[in-house]
Design an enzyme around this catalytic site. Structure first.
Site, PDB file in Angstrom:
ATOM      1  N   GLY A  98       0.816  -1.210   0.000  1.00  0.00           N
ATOM      2  CA  GLY A  98       0.000   0.000   0.000  1.00  0.00           C
ATOM      3  C   GLY A  98       0.846   1.255   0.000  1.00  0.00           C
ATOM      4  O   GLY A  98       0.581   2.216  -0.740  1.00  0.00           O
ATOM      5  N   TYR A  99       1.877   1.258   0.819  1.00  0.00           N
ATOM      6  CA  TYR A  99       2.769   2.410   0.919  1.00  0.00           C
ATOM      7  C   TYR A  99       3.499   2.636  -0.405  1.00  0.00           C
ATOM      8  O   TYR A  99       3.598   3.771  -0.885  1.00  0.00           O
ATOM      9  CB  TYR A  99       3.757   2.176   2.054  1.00  0.00           C
ATOM     10  CG  TYR A  99       4.669   3.337   2.357  1.00  0.00           C
ATOM     11  CD1 TYR A  99       4.230   4.405   3.153  1.00  0.00           C
ATOM     12  CD2 TYR A  99       5.973   3.377   1.881  1.00  0.00           C
ATOM     13  CE1 TYR A  99       5.069   5.468   3.453  1.00  0.00           C
ATOM     14  CE2 TYR A  99       6.813   4.436   2.171  1.00  0.00           C
ATOM     15  CZ  TYR A  99       6.359   5.477   2.962  1.00  0.00           C
ATOM     16  OH  TYR A  99       7.196   6.535   3.243  1.00  0.00           O
ATOM     17  N   ALA A 100       4.009   1.568  -1.006  1.00  0.00           N
ATOM     18  CA  ALA A 100       4.714   1.693  -2.282  1.00  0.00           C
ATOM     19  C   ALA A 100       3.780   2.217  -3.369  1.00  0.00           C
ATOM     20  O   ALA A 100       4.160   3.086  -4.170  1.00  0.00           O
ATOM     21  CB  ALA A 100       5.299   0.340  -2.698  1.00  0.00           C
ATOM     22  N   LYS A 124       3.114   5.980  -2.708  1.00  0.00           N
ATOM     23  CA  LYS A 124       4.252   6.859  -2.987  1.00  0.00           C
ATOM     24  C   LYS A 124       4.558   6.931  -4.483  1.00  0.00           C
ATOM     25  O   LYS A 124       4.999   7.964  -4.978  1.00  0.00           O
ATOM     26  CB  LYS A 124       5.470   6.410  -2.186  1.00  0.00           C
ATOM     27  CG  LYS A 124       5.312   6.616  -0.686  1.00  0.00           C
ATOM     28  CD  LYS A 124       5.025   8.061  -0.318  1.00  0.00           C
ATOM     29  CE  LYS A 124       4.950   8.277   1.173  1.00  0.00           C
ATOM     30  NZ  LYS A 124       4.718   9.695   1.537  1.00  0.00           N
TER      31      LYS A 124
END
Length: 253
Positions: A157-159, A162
């Site tokens: 999710g973070y990747a 970003k």
């Protein structure tokens, strides 16, 4: 007065309570900007970031906003654009991370991270950026990540968020540069903050990371200060749509 002088400017820094956001707010204040600090849990008065800003001789205002709540983000945008003093600098630093292997990464974690790290960023920037476009000037800085260039491990999710921030930076720059608004991003490397505590406390993983960083150390939040002031200042007047890594040389390896 120099091109880096921010006297008379009003900066909004989200995620300002600690870590990178606090360091960014302090750097902007030391360059002359008054600061509105935004965070879900920012103390109403007497916070560390408030002391940093007022210690630099600048005015500080606290706003509490939960970026996981879309309605709260819309209210924040309306508040910032409805006040008499316009926002000159918007630093979109608020963020969250959830770690779990992709095969068991829950919908709740995915949706939470995408809301905080991408959806909220667009909602707030749309409101503040529209006002900047109407005035013909403004600076917008996103906190991106090395994972806007890479995929990472156990942070899908973070990747994804970003990577989205890197694309959003370019998309907004394409539309708003003709109107005097600079939109750029900073990609911090491996910085010693709460977000990287799990990595730093794992001896094997920490050693693996340090072995790849040419600078030979974890970054400090203060390492983001120069890039923040640069992109917020007239020195970056012809800089549009970039994501600037501040990573100790990680991406060069």
């Amino acid at each position: 007065m120099t091109a880096f002088d921010l006297n008379g400017k009003l900066a909004v820094v989200t995620g300002a309570r600690r870590g990178i956001g606090r360091a960014m707010a302090r750097a902007l204040a030391e360059a002359g900007a008054d600061v509105i600090g935004v965070s879900a849990n920012l103390e109403p008065s007497g916070s560390a970031v408030e002391k940093d800003v007022t210690g630099a001789g600048r005015a500080f205002e606290t706003i509490r906003a939960d970026f996981s709540d879309p309605a709260a983000v819309r209210r924040l945008g309306a508040r910032l654009t409805g006040q008499p003093r316009p926002v000159d600098i918007l630093v979109n630093n608020a963020g969250a991370i959830r770690r779990a292997p992709a095969a068991v990464h829950s919908d709740a974690d995915w949706e939470y991270v995408l809301q905080v790290d991408l959806h909220a960023q667009f909602t707030l920037t749309r409101a503040v950026g529209a006002a900047m476009v109407a005035r013909g000037q403004g600076k917008i800085i996103f906190t991106a990540s090395l994972l806007g260039f890479q995929g990472g491990v156990t942070v899908p999710g973070y990747a994804a968020a970003k990577h989205g921030i890197t694309g959003l930076t370019k998309a907004l720059a394409n539309e708003w540069a003709p109107h005097g608004v600079n939109v750029n991003a900073i990609a911090p490397g491996y910085i010693a903050t709460d977000n990287t505590e799990a990595l730093r406390s794992d001896p094997a993983r920490s050693e693996e990371i340090l072995d790849r960083i040419p600078a030979g150390r974890w970054g400090r939040a203060e390492d983001l200060a120069g890039a923040t002031v640069f992109l917020a200042s007239d020195a970056a007047a012809y800089v549009h749509g970039i994501t600037l890594p501040v990573d100790g040389g990680w991406l060069a390896r």
